[in-house]
Design a protein around this motif. Structure first.
Motif, mmCIF file in Angstrom:
data_model
loop_
_atom_site.group_PDB
_atom_site.id
_atom_site.type_symbol
_atom_site.label_atom_id
_atom_site.label_comp_id
_atom_site.label_asym_id
_atom_site.label_seq_id
_atom_site.Cartn_x
_atom_site.Cartn_y
_atom_site.Cartn_z
ATOM 1 N N ILE A 5 -2.278 -3.350 8.961
ATOM 2 C CA ILE A 5 -2.091 -4.345 7.785
ATOM 3 C C ILE A 5 -0.548 -4.790 7.985
ATOM 4 N N ALA A 6 0.439 -3.937 8.023
ATOM 5 C CA ALA A 6 1.816 -4.150 8.055
ATOM 6 C C ALA A 6 2.144 -5.181 9.304
ATOM 7 N N ALA A 7 1.779 -5.017 10.205
ATOM 8 C CA ALA A 7 1.902 -5.936 11.596
ATOM 9 C C ALA A 7 1.390 -6.938 11.480
ATOM 10 N N ALA A 8 0.209 -7.192 10.958
ATOM 11 C CA ALA A 8 -0.516 -8.432 10.637
ATOM 12 C C ALA A 8 0.405 -9.332 9.639
ATOM 13 N N VAL A 9 0.827 -8.819 8.558
ATOM 14 C CA VAL A 9 1.574 -9.431 7.673
ATOM 15 C C VAL A 9 2.747 -9.439 7.971
ATOM 16 N N GLY A 10 3.616 -8.783 9.115
ATOM 17 C CA GLY A 10 4.680 -8.884 9.737
ATOM 18 C C GLY A 10 5.806 -8.552 8.746
ATOM 19 N N ILE A 11 5.547 -7.196 8.077
ATOM 20 C CA ILE A 11 6.652 -6.461 7.181
ATOM 21 C C ILE A 11 6.512 -5.097 7.658
ATOM 22 N N SER A 12 7.695 -4.489 7.233
ATOM 23 C CA SER A 12 8.032 -2.979 7.496
ATOM 24 C C SER A 12 7.021 -2.150 6.779
ATOM 25 N N ARG A 13 6.583 -1.008 7.239
ATOM 26 C CA ARG A 13 5.796 -0.006 6.111
ATOM 27 C C ARG A 13 6.488 0.166 4.875
ATOM 28 N N GLY A 14 7.779 0.221 5.190
ATOM 29 C CA GLY A 14 8.619 0.693 3.811
ATOM 30 C C GLY A 14 8.248 -0.575 2.578
ATOM 31 N N ASN A 15 8.273 -1.767 3.085
ATOM 32 C CA ASN A 15 8.194 -2.841 2.132
ATOM 33 C C ASN A 15 6.561 -2.903 1.818
ATOM 34 N N PHE A 16 5.653 -2.306 2.639
ATOM 35 C CA PHE A 16 4.349 -2.503 2.393
ATOM 36 C C PHE A 16 4.026 -1.238 1.429
ATOM 37 N N TYR A 17 4.589 -0.075 1.182
ATOM 38 C CA TYR A 17 4.382 0.850 0.299
ATOM 39 C C TYR A 17 4.871 0.548 -0.780
ATOM 40 N N HIS A 18 5.849 -0.452 -0.933
ATOM 41 C CA HIS A 18 6.370 -1.086 -2.302
ATOM 42 C C HIS A 18 5.336 -1.728 -3.006
ATOM 43 N N HIS A 19 4.211 -2.290 -2.287
ATOM 44 C CA HIS A 19 3.068 -3.071 -3.097
ATOM 45 C C HIS A 19 1.870 -2.193 -3.144
ATOM 46 N N PHE A 20 1.797 -1.274 -2.234
ATOM 47 C CA PHE A 20 0.489 -0.595 -2.255
ATOM 48 C C PHE A 20 0.818 0.885 -1.922
ATOM 49 N N LYS A 21 0.335 1.944 -2.613
ATOM 50 C CA LYS A 21 0.646 3.274 -2.422
ATOM 51 C C LYS A 21 -0.102 4.099 -1.389
ATOM 52 N N THR A 22 -1.656 3.454 -1.651
ATOM 53 C CA THR A 22 -2.717 4.037 -0.813
ATOM 54 C C THR A 22 -3.799 2.990 -0.309
ATOM 55 N N LYS A 23 -4.351 3.350 0.855
ATOM 56 C CA LYS A 23 -5.288 2.439 1.376
ATOM 57 C C LYS A 23 -6.460 2.073 0.389
ATOM 58 N N ASP A 24 -6.833 3.102 -0.419
ATOM 59 C CA ASP A 24 -7.739 2.920 -1.765
ATOM 60 C C ASP A 24 -7.112 1.584 -2.350
ATOM 61 N N ASP A 25 -5.926 1.739 -2.855
ATOM 62 C CA ASP A 25 -5.381 0.918 -3.489
ATOM 63 C C ASP A 25 -5.466 -0.594 -3.111
ATOM 64 N N ILE A 26 -5.239 -0.924 -1.519
ATOM 65 C CA ILE A 26 -5.553 -2.038 -0.801
ATOM 66 C C ILE A 26 -7.182 -2.445 -1.024
ATOM 67 N N LEU A 27 -8.049 -1.459 -0.746
ATOM 68 C CA LEU A 27 -9.272 -1.608 -0.822
ATOM 69 C C LEU A 27 -10.008 -2.205 -2.164
ATOM 70 N N ASP A 28 -9.241 -1.733 -3.295
ATOM 71 C CA ASP A 28 -9.658 -2.218 -4.393
ATOM 72 C C ASP A 28 -9.177 -3.343 -4.695
ATOM 73 N N ALA A 29 -7.903 -3.895 -4.242
ATOM 74 C CA ALA A 29 -7.434 -5.250 -4.149
ATOM 75 C C ALA A 29 -8.388 -6.191 -3.346
ATOM 76 N N VAL A 30 -8.646 -5.869 -2.230
ATOM 77 C CA VAL A 30 -9.442 -6.567 -1.293
ATOM 78 C C VAL A 30 -11.012 -6.873 -2.044
ATOM 79 N N ILE A 31 -11.567 -5.947 -2.704
ATOM 80 C CA ILE A 31 -12.924 -6.038 -3.427
ATOM 81 C C ILE A 31 -12.583 -6.993 -4.518
ATOM 82 N N ALA A 32 -11.489 -6.927 -5.103
ATOM 83 C CA ALA A 32 -11.231 -7.761 -6.376
ATOM 84 C C ALA A 32 -11.002 -9.205 -5.753
#
Length: 195
Positions: free
Chosen positions: A31-58
């Motif tokens: 996901i970080a590669a697709a967005v073009g961001i570092s993993r550190g920046n990624f974790y600033h927005h989402f802590k877990t993959k389940d958090d991302i899943l919840d956001a995707v479902i919403a």
């Protein structure tokens, strides 16, 4: 229109990757590669993959509601509105043949994983079911609206699964024609464009 936030871009790319590769097979790094961001920046927005899943479902729920609202206002009557639902199979046939239905594949994968978010993802099917029942009720099949709505939803999901298995565009077109014929066989009551 403002540029999408990094968080919005993460959700958008995760949505595509979960659809095309599956939730379990998609990593933070993908996901970080697709967005073009570092993993550190990624974790600033989402802590877990389940958090991302919840956001995707919403996000999918929001898009589905917007689509149903659009069909409601763009089409004069319930039959035309139901046709908008049916014709999704034709409009999205290439994606369906390659990856299946986005809702169906996610719900199936989450069910296999016994994932807590599966119930939330199934809510998207609930939106379609309830909306279709309203349209079928408006056609005059008041007593059978919920049953017929589930039948139509199941039929469309079956088409999506077999289209993915057989990669057969003619099959999709034939089944859509069959669904259209079935829809024509339903009685139509008085028109009420507010339904």
């Amino acid at each position: 229109m403002p540029a999408p936030s990094t968080r919005d871009l993460i959700v958008k790319e995760a949505d595509v990757l979960f659809y095309q590769s599956g939730f379990e097979a998609t990593s933070f790094a993908d996901i970080a590669a697709a967005v073009g961001i570092s993993r550190g920046n990624f974790y600033h927005h989402f802590k877990t993959k389940d958090d991302i899943l919840d956001a995707v479902i919403a996000h999918r729920m929001e898009r589905t509601r917007a689509m149903l609202d659009r069909w409601q206002t763009e089409n004069e009557g319930p039959r035309e509105r139901i046709l908008s639902f049916i014709h999704m199979l034709i409009a999205n046939r290439s994606q369906i043949m390659n990856f299946g239905c986005p809702v169906g594949t996610l719900c199936s994968e989450l069910a296999k994983l016994d994932h807590a978010a599966q119930v939330h993802a199934t809510g998207i099917f609930g939106l379609f079911r309830d909306w279709l029942a309203v349209q079928i009720r408006a056609l005059g099949a008041v007593d059978r609206a919920e049953v017929l709505a589930l039948h139509l939803l199941a039929w469309s999901q079956g088409v999506a699964v077999l289209a993915t298995a057989f990669k057969d565009e003619a099959f999709i077109c034939n089944e859509v024609a069959g669904i259209e014929h079935w829809l024509e066989s339903l009685p139509e009551g008085p028109r009420n464009s507010s339904n």
